[in-house]
Motif scaffolding. Sequence first.
Motif, PDB file in Angstrom:
ATOM      1  N   VAL A  38      -6.656  28.368   7.202  1.00  0.00           N
ATOM      2  CA  VAL A  38      -6.589  29.844   7.191  1.00  0.00           C
ATOM      3  C   VAL A  38      -5.683  30.328   6.061  1.00  0.00           C
ATOM      4  O   VAL A  38      -5.993  31.294   5.354  1.00  0.00           O
ATOM      5  N   SER A  39      -4.525  29.646   5.859  1.00  0.00           N
ATOM      6  CA  SER A  39      -3.615  30.048   4.780  1.00  0.00           C
ATOM      7  C   SER A  39      -4.281  29.901   3.410  1.00  0.00           C
ATOM      8  O   SER A  39      -4.164  30.779   2.541  1.00  0.00           O
ATOM      9  N   ALA A  40      -4.985  28.736   3.246  1.00  0.00           N
ATOM     10  CA  ALA A  40      -5.683  28.526   1.956  1.00  0.00           C
ATOM     11  C   ALA A  40      -6.735  29.601   1.725  1.00  0.00           C
ATOM     12  O   ALA A  40      -6.872  30.160   0.628  1.00  0.00           O
ATOM     13  N   ILE A  41      -7.494  29.878   2.812  1.00  0.00           N
ATOM     14  CA  ILE A  41      -8.543  30.916   2.691  1.00  0.00           C
ATOM     15  C   ILE A  41      -7.917  32.269   2.371  1.00  0.00           C
ATOM     16  O   ILE A  41      -8.384  33.021   1.512  1.00  0.00           O
ATOM     17  N   LEU A  42      -6.805  32.564   3.097  1.00  0.00           N
ATOM     18  CA  LEU A  42      -6.141  33.852   2.859  1.00  0.00           C
ATOM     19  C   LEU A  42      -5.582  33.934   1.434  1.00  0.00           C
ATOM     20  O   LEU A  42      -5.671  34.981   0.770  1.00  0.00           O
ATOM     21  N   CYS A  43      -4.994  32.788   0.968  1.00  0.00           N
ATOM     22  CA  CYS A  43      -4.477  32.791  -0.426  1.00  0.00           C
ATOM     23  C   CYS A  43      -5.599  33.025  -1.423  1.00  0.00           C
ATOM     24  O   CYS A  43      -5.473  33.809  -2.376  1.00  0.00           O
ATOM     25  N   LYS A  44      -6.696  32.308  -1.191  1.00  0.00           N
ATOM     26  CA  LYS A  44      -7.844  32.480  -2.105  1.00  0.00           C
ATOM     27  C   LYS A  44      -8.377  33.899  -2.068  1.00  0.00           C
ATOM     28  O   LYS A  44      -8.650  34.512  -3.110  1.00  0.00           O
ATOM     29  N   LEU A  45      -8.509  34.392  -0.800  1.00  0.00           N
ATOM     30  CA  LEU A  45      -8.976  35.779  -0.673  1.00  0.00           C
ATOM     31  C   LEU A  45      -7.997  36.747  -1.330  1.00  0.00           C
ATOM     32  O   LEU A  45      -8.390  37.720  -1.976  1.00  0.00           O
ATOM     33  N   ARG A  46      -6.675  36.462  -1.138  1.00  0.00           N
ATOM     34  CA  ARG A  46      -5.672  37.327  -1.732  1.00  0.00           C
ATOM     35  C   ARG A  46      -5.779  37.341  -3.261  1.00  0.00           C
ATOM     36  O   ARG A  46      -5.720  38.380  -3.897  1.00  0.00           O
ATOM     37  N   GLU A  47      -5.951  36.125  -3.851  1.00  0.00           N
ATOM     38  CA  GLU A  47      -6.093  36.043  -5.304  1.00  0.00           C
ATOM     39  C   GLU A  47      -7.347  36.763  -5.789  1.00  0.00           C
ATOM     40  O   GLU A  47      -7.324  37.502  -6.780  1.00  0.00           O
ATOM     41  N   GLU A  48      -8.427  36.532  -5.023  1.00  0.00           N
ATOM     42  CA  GLU A  48      -9.681  37.207  -5.409  1.00  0.00           C
ATOM     43  C   GLU A  48      -9.537  38.723  -5.291  1.00  0.00           C
ATOM     44  O   GLU A  48      -9.985  39.475  -6.166  1.00  0.00           O
ATOM     45  N   ILE A  49      -8.876  39.136  -4.197  1.00  0.00           N
ATOM     46  CA  ILE A  49      -8.668  40.581  -4.016  1.00  0.00           C
ATOM     47  C   ILE A  49      -7.775  41.140  -5.117  1.00  0.00           C
ATOM     48  O   ILE A  49      -8.027  42.214  -5.677  1.00  0.00           O
ATOM     49  N   LYS A  50      -6.699  40.352  -5.452  1.00  0.00           N
ATOM     50  CA  LYS A  50      -5.822  40.792  -6.540  1.00  0.00           C
ATOM     51  C   LYS A  50      -6.595  40.916  -7.847  1.00  0.00           C
ATOM     52  O   LYS A  50      -6.449  41.901  -8.600  1.00  0.00           O
ATOM     53  N   THR A  51      -7.406  39.876  -8.120  1.00  0.00           N
ATOM     54  CA  THR A  51      -8.198  39.903  -9.357  1.00  0.00           C
ATOM     55  C   THR A  51      -9.143  41.101  -9.378  1.00  0.00           C
ATOM     56  O   THR A  51      -9.258  41.819 -10.385  1.00  0.00           O
ATOM     57  N   GLU A  52      -9.823  41.294  -8.239  1.00  0.00           N
ATOM     58  CA  GLU A  52     -10.742  42.438  -8.175  1.00  0.00           C
ATOM     59  C   GLU A  52      -9.991  43.753  -8.336  1.00  0.00           C
ATOM     60  O   GLU A  52     -10.438  44.662  -9.049  1.00  0.00           O
ATOM     61  N   ILE A  53      -8.827  43.834  -7.672  1.00  0.00           N
ATOM     62  CA  ILE A  53      -8.038  45.073  -7.776  1.00  0.00           C
ATOM     63  C   ILE A  53      -7.571  45.295  -9.217  1.00  0.00           C
ATOM     64  O   ILE A  53      -7.614  46.411  -9.743  1.00  0.00           O
TER      65      ILE A  53
END
Length: 344
Positions: free
Chosen positions: A101-116
Amino acid sequence: MADKTEKTGAKKGEKSKKTTELDTTKQQRITQLGLKTTPISTRSMTVLDKTPGNCAKKSSRESPPYGAPEMVDTDELTAIQESLNEIKGTMVKKSDIEEIVSAILCKLREEIKTEIKEEIKEEIKAEIKEEIANELEQKLDENSKQFNTMTKEMSDGFSLDFNNLQEKFHKQASEFREMSQKLKKCLFTAEAALKLSNSNQQYSQKNNIKFTNWKENKTEKLREDLIQILKSTVGIELDPHDVLEIHRIPGGGAQNGPRPVIAKFRNSETKIRVIRKRQDAQLKKHFFMHDHLTTMNGHLIRDLNNDDRIDQAWYFNGKVFALDTKGKRHKFDVLDQIGDKLRT
């Protein structure tokens, strides 16, 4: 008794049905958990339990007597325990789930940051472009207004200057025309005055004879000497009163030869009677005789004699004449152009 037996059979059927449902539910959970193998006892039990006849037979055969305590099959319990152990072994640990879950959240966070970030960049670019476009448009509008104002002012200034220049030009053109007319009139008057002056001067000199190559003598008496030379050479007798004036032209010197002598006779007849003898050889030993021409007439005759289109030029009775190479005689004045005169 029969009724009791039927009720007991019905209860056992319901229990078998519930057991079958439980086994089916367990099998589905095992399948969902990804278990590849199921204990043989459980599979055989499930298969046997799924057959209605077998279920009935088993129930009828193994059901305990009414009122007796129900016996538990240890093999089934062992099989269930083994299945539970296998299920427990295949289950994911909480720590693994947290890591995943942490890895997924980190990846999602990075992707969200990149998209943002991309969205923010695009929005900033769009805003900057819009601001730049608006600023450029505003500046262009201001510059256009300034340019239009300047061009209008310049146009008005040029128009005013042009109108002033046009007025000045018309005024100067009018003044130039007036001056041109005055100049033409002055030129005409000057030419007429020059011609008249030359004509008057030549008229005043029409009774004069110019003597050249007459040797000078300090004790000379020109009137007596002229009367004596004419009488001794060509036989012309003159009264001293026939020669009104006689003198040498001032200037010159001995190095330039003898100075010319100008003699003014009383009338034209006397002058003509003397000058007709100018070609006499005996007279040429003393001097040469010429008509006393004005400076302008003298230059005119010289120019005519130097022109290839003129055969000869001469002076007679205050006028200048010339004969062209075609044998045509022309009368010239001091301001006439030779070419224009010959074409007439």
